[in-house]
Design a protein around this motif. Structure first.
Motif, PDB file in Angstrom:
ATOM      1  N   GLN A   1     -39.159  19.976  30.975  1.00 60.49           N
ATOM      2  CA  GLN A   1     -37.781  20.213  31.412  1.00 60.49           C
ATOM      3  C   GLN A   1     -36.806  19.642  30.380  1.00 60.49           C
ATOM      4  N   ILE A   2     -35.714  20.369  30.141  1.00 58.83           N
ATOM      5  CA  ILE A   2     -34.721  19.950  29.146  1.00 58.83           C
ATOM      6  C   ILE A   2     -33.348  19.850  29.801  1.00 58.83           C
ATOM      7  N   GLN A   3     -32.693  18.716  29.542  1.00 58.91           N
ATOM      8  CA  GLN A   3     -31.298  18.571  29.938  1.00 58.91           C
ATOM      9  C   GLN A   3     -30.458  18.605  28.675  1.00 58.91           C
ATOM     10  N   GLY A   4     -29.456  19.462  28.672  1.00 59.63           N
ATOM     11  CA  GLY A   4     -28.669  19.608  27.459  1.00 59.63           C
ATOM     12  C   GLY A   4     -27.199  19.841  27.726  1.00 59.63           C
ATOM     13  N   ASN A   5     -26.453  19.795  26.643  1.00 55.25           N
ATOM     14  CA  ASN A   5     -25.022  19.994  26.697  1.00 55.25           C
ATOM     15  C   ASN A   5     -24.652  21.053  25.664  1.00 55.25           C
ATOM     16  N   LEU A   6     -24.067  22.153  26.140  1.00 45.80           N
ATOM     17  CA  LEU A   6     -23.667  23.247  25.254  1.00 45.80           C
ATOM     18  C   LEU A   6     -22.158  23.201  25.062  1.00 45.80           C
ATOM     19  N   ALA A   7     -21.714  23.218  23.802  1.00 51.50           N
ATOM     20  CA  ALA A   7     -20.279  23.157  23.504  1.00 51.50           C
ATOM     21  C   ALA A   7     -19.886  24.304  22.583  1.00 51.50           C
ATOM     22  N   PHE A   8     -18.836  25.012  22.968  1.00 52.60           N
ATOM     23  CA  PHE A   8     -18.178  25.995  22.123  1.00 52.60           C
ATOM     24  C   PHE A   8     -17.086  25.254  21.336  1.00 52.60           C
ATOM     25  N   SER A   9     -16.738  25.727  20.150  1.00 54.93           N
ATOM     26  CA  SER A   9     -15.750  24.990  19.360  1.00 54.93           C
ATOM     27  C   SER A   9     -14.816  25.918  18.591  1.00 54.93           C
ATOM     28  N   VAL A  10     -13.604  25.399  18.345  1.00 61.97           N
ATOM     29  CA  VAL A  10     -12.662  26.022  17.402  1.00 61.97           C
ATOM     30  C   VAL A  10     -12.063  24.914  16.550  1.00 61.97           C
ATOM     31  N   SER A  11     -11.665  25.252  15.329  1.00 62.20           N
ATOM     32  CA  SER A  11     -11.024  24.265  14.464  1.00 62.20           C
ATOM     33  C   SER A  11      -9.959  24.948  13.627  1.00 62.20           C
ATOM     34  N   SER A  12      -8.974  24.160  13.232  1.00 60.15           N
ATOM     35  CA  SER A  12      -7.860  24.723  12.464  1.00 60.15           C
ATOM     36  C   SER A  12      -7.156  23.629  11.678  1.00 60.15           C
ATOM     37  N   GLY A  13      -6.612  24.005  10.541  1.00 56.25           N
ATOM     38  CA  GLY A  13      -5.682  23.131   9.851  1.00 56.25           C
ATOM     39  C   GLY A  13      -4.353  23.135  10.586  1.00 56.25           C
ATOM     40  N   ARG A  14      -3.381  22.395  10.060  1.00 50.22           N
ATOM     41  CA  ARG A  14      -2.065  22.345  10.700  1.00 50.22           C
ATOM     42  C   ARG A  14      -1.391  23.709  10.615  1.00 50.22           C
ATOM     43  N   LEU A  15      -0.753  24.075  11.718  1.00 53.94           N
ATOM     44  CA  LEU A  15      -0.130  25.387  11.817  1.00 53.94           C
ATOM     45  C   LEU A  15       1.364  25.345  11.552  1.00 53.94           C
ATOM     46  N   THR A  16       1.903  24.170  11.304  1.00 52.37           N
ATOM     47  CA  THR A  16       3.352  24.030  11.184  1.00 52.37           C
ATOM     48  C   THR A  16       3.730  23.189   9.972  1.00 52.37           C
TER      49      THR A  16
END
Length: 537
Positions: free
Chosen positions: A194-209
């Motif tokens: 049995q496996i317990q896990g954590n799934l994470a989606f991600s986004v990243s960006s430089g400064r927009l302003t």
């Protein structure tokens, strides 16, 4: 100091404080942050907290996973709205060019790319499993190739990879005519335990302003329990922030653009961090997998402008990311009406003028009542001066006599200010709407100074390069003040004389669309005051 003066001074100082607060501490977010160019996202590097098998504090340290953009095959996705590049090594987004938005107003300006070379090192759209970067683990296979999607057409890229005893299957679904990218992720336990896990989606960006832009910050935003949260504090983001409850969505945003993650299978925890000038955000969920079982998680990404059209119909009320602060409920209809007017006149500067005229006409009766009351007060000034002189050493008696004077001549000392107070929410709602309207970005009013080739009001979201409109606005404010009844107290009169100077200073770096609105409103007010004075005479 009589009641009328107190109200007048309070209103004036309130306006100064409200504008001053927006200048030194821009609206919506609670704390100040540094910024970069509004027209082109910067290209820097950062790290957000990764999701682990056990929930961890947002500020906890995380491995600095990197993505090498040279590995994997590059797949191109072309739609009427954008051109995206996906790396088959884990499905990392390497580029997302907006076809309808330029970096500057220059004719040869490049289109905005919401993903920069350095922000790619933090793997936007990369999946994280138990704090491990899936794009850097094992071998990935791909089904699908380059796509050229017309409006309404749909295409998918299938990616399969392995990470220890787990198989990861990603399906990225693109649709022409929308900035939304949908994803379906299947996690299969291929191990005997049995496996317990954590799934994470991600986004990243430089400064927009832009770093010098006090009115448009890069922020982390998310919606949890139906409430919009926004954060741009450098201190807090360097430590890491986390939603206190599962969130409907999370994103990196400015006034004009948004990179968002929307978990559609269930609300998930949002974590974000700023490091080396790159913002990174993840949404994560826990999984418990028996041997041989598979679980499905779905999400939507949004990379694009903050427009009603672009965000309408997206899940989890992502449209709520368009928020104009305290007066949002008034600002949104005003913004929509401004867009409606633009559809007829074809120029947002002209549309702002028409909208200002319409608002002034609607408030004409209130303004008329205010000016009438001020004229009545003006007639009482000589008698009030005599009372002050007579009872200079007895302030209590002086105030009593002045109040009796008001009662005798049936004058309301606050009558000149209360109508103004009722208008303030609308004025500031329009201020917020114009400040955050992406429609004004690069929208021209008078592109060149008359009879010259000098670029002038070619971008209503930028300041007047020659400060002509702020100076005119300050002059109209000074004239308006001179036409108003004089203050009885010399000290108050001196304070009020500084108001045009203070407002002119504040408006020097305002977006020119805002200055045009305020300047036109002043001119209309002067016209109304002139008519009242003429009628009185």
């Amino acid at each position: 100091m009589d009641s009328n003066k107190r109200v007048i001074l309070a209103v004036s100082l309130s306006l100064m404080v409200l504008l001053g607060w927006n200048y030194f501490f821009p609206p919506v977010t609670p704390l100040e942050t540094d910024t970069q160019n509004v027209t082109a996202p910067s290209q820097t590097t950062a790290q957000a907290p990764e999701a682990g098998s056990q929930a961890a504090p947002a500020a906890s340290s995380a491995p600095k996973v990197q993505f090498s953009p040279v590995s994997g095959q590059k797949l191109n996705v072309d739609t009427p709205l954008y051109h995206a590049v996906i790396n088959t090594s884990g499905g990392v987004l390497e580029s997302f060019v907006l076809k309808n938005y330029k970096e500057t107003i220059a004719a040869d300006s490049k289109n905005i790319d919401l993903v920069s070379a350095q922000s790619v090192t933090k793997a936007p759209m990369g999946l994280i499993w138990n704090s491990q970067p899936t794009w850097a683990q094992g071998e990935w296979t791909v089904q699908g190739g380059d796509m050229d999607l017309a409006d309404g057409q749909t295409g998918a890229i299938q990616l399969v990879g392995t990470l220890g005893g787990v198989k990861v299957e990603r399906s990225l679904i693109f649709t022409g005519g929308t900035y939304e990218i949908k994803e379906e992720v299947k996690i299969t336990n291929t191990s005997p335990a049995q496996i317990q896990g954590n799934l994470a989606f991600s986004v990243s960006s430089g400064r927009l302003t832009a770093e010098s832009d006090k009115y448009n910050h890069t922020k982390i935003a998310y919606m949890a329990a139906g409430s919009l949260k926004q954060e741009d504090s450098q201190k807090d983001l360097h430590l890491g922030v986390e939603s206190s409850a599962p969130a409907q969505w999370g994103g990196i945003e400015s006034n004009y653009f948004l990179l968002a993650l929307v978990p559609t299978s269930a609300d998930m925890t949002v974590r974000a961090k700023l490091e080396d000038d790159v913002y990174r955000l993840t949404v994560a969920d826990q999984m418990l997998l028996d041997p041989g079982t598979t679980q499905l998680r779905t999400a939507s990404y949004y990379f694009g402008p903050k427009t009603n059209k672009g965000l309408s119909g997206l899940p989890k009320n992502l449209k709520a990311s368009i928020n104009y602060g305290f007066f949002d409920i008034i600002a949104k209809p005003l913004n929509q009406f401004l867009h409606f007017l633009h559809g007829y006149v074809g120029n947002y500067g002209v549309a702002i003028i028409i909208l200002t005229v319409i608002i002034k006409a609607l408030f004409w009766p209130l303004s008329h009542k205010s000016y009438k009351s001020m004229e009545q007060m003006k007639k009482l000034q000589p008698m009030m001066a005599k009372i002050r002189e007579k009872y200079a050493d007895d302030r209590e008696k002086m105030n009593a006599e002045i109040m009796q004077l008001y009662k005798t001549y049936k004058v309301n000392p606050a009558g000149g200010c209360l109508p103004m107070l009722l208008q303030i929410p609308v004025f500031f709602a329009l201020y917020q709407a114009l400040l955050g309207a992406i429609e004004l970005r690069h929208a021209p009013f008078i592109p060149h100074l008359p009879f010259t080739d000098m670029v002038w009001l070619a971008d209503l979201s930028a300041k007047d390069p020659y400060y002509i409109t702020p100076l005119i606005m300050g002059a109209t404010m000074f004239l308006q003040q001179r036409m108003s009844p004089p203050m009885g107290d010399p000290m108050q009169a001196k304070i009020m004389m500084f108001m045009p100077v203070i407002f002119t200073f504040l408006f020097l770096n305002f977006p020119s669309g805002l200055v045009v609105y305020w300047m036109v409103n002043n001119v209309l007010s002067i016209g109304q005051q002139w008519l009242m004075i003429r009628k009185s005479k």
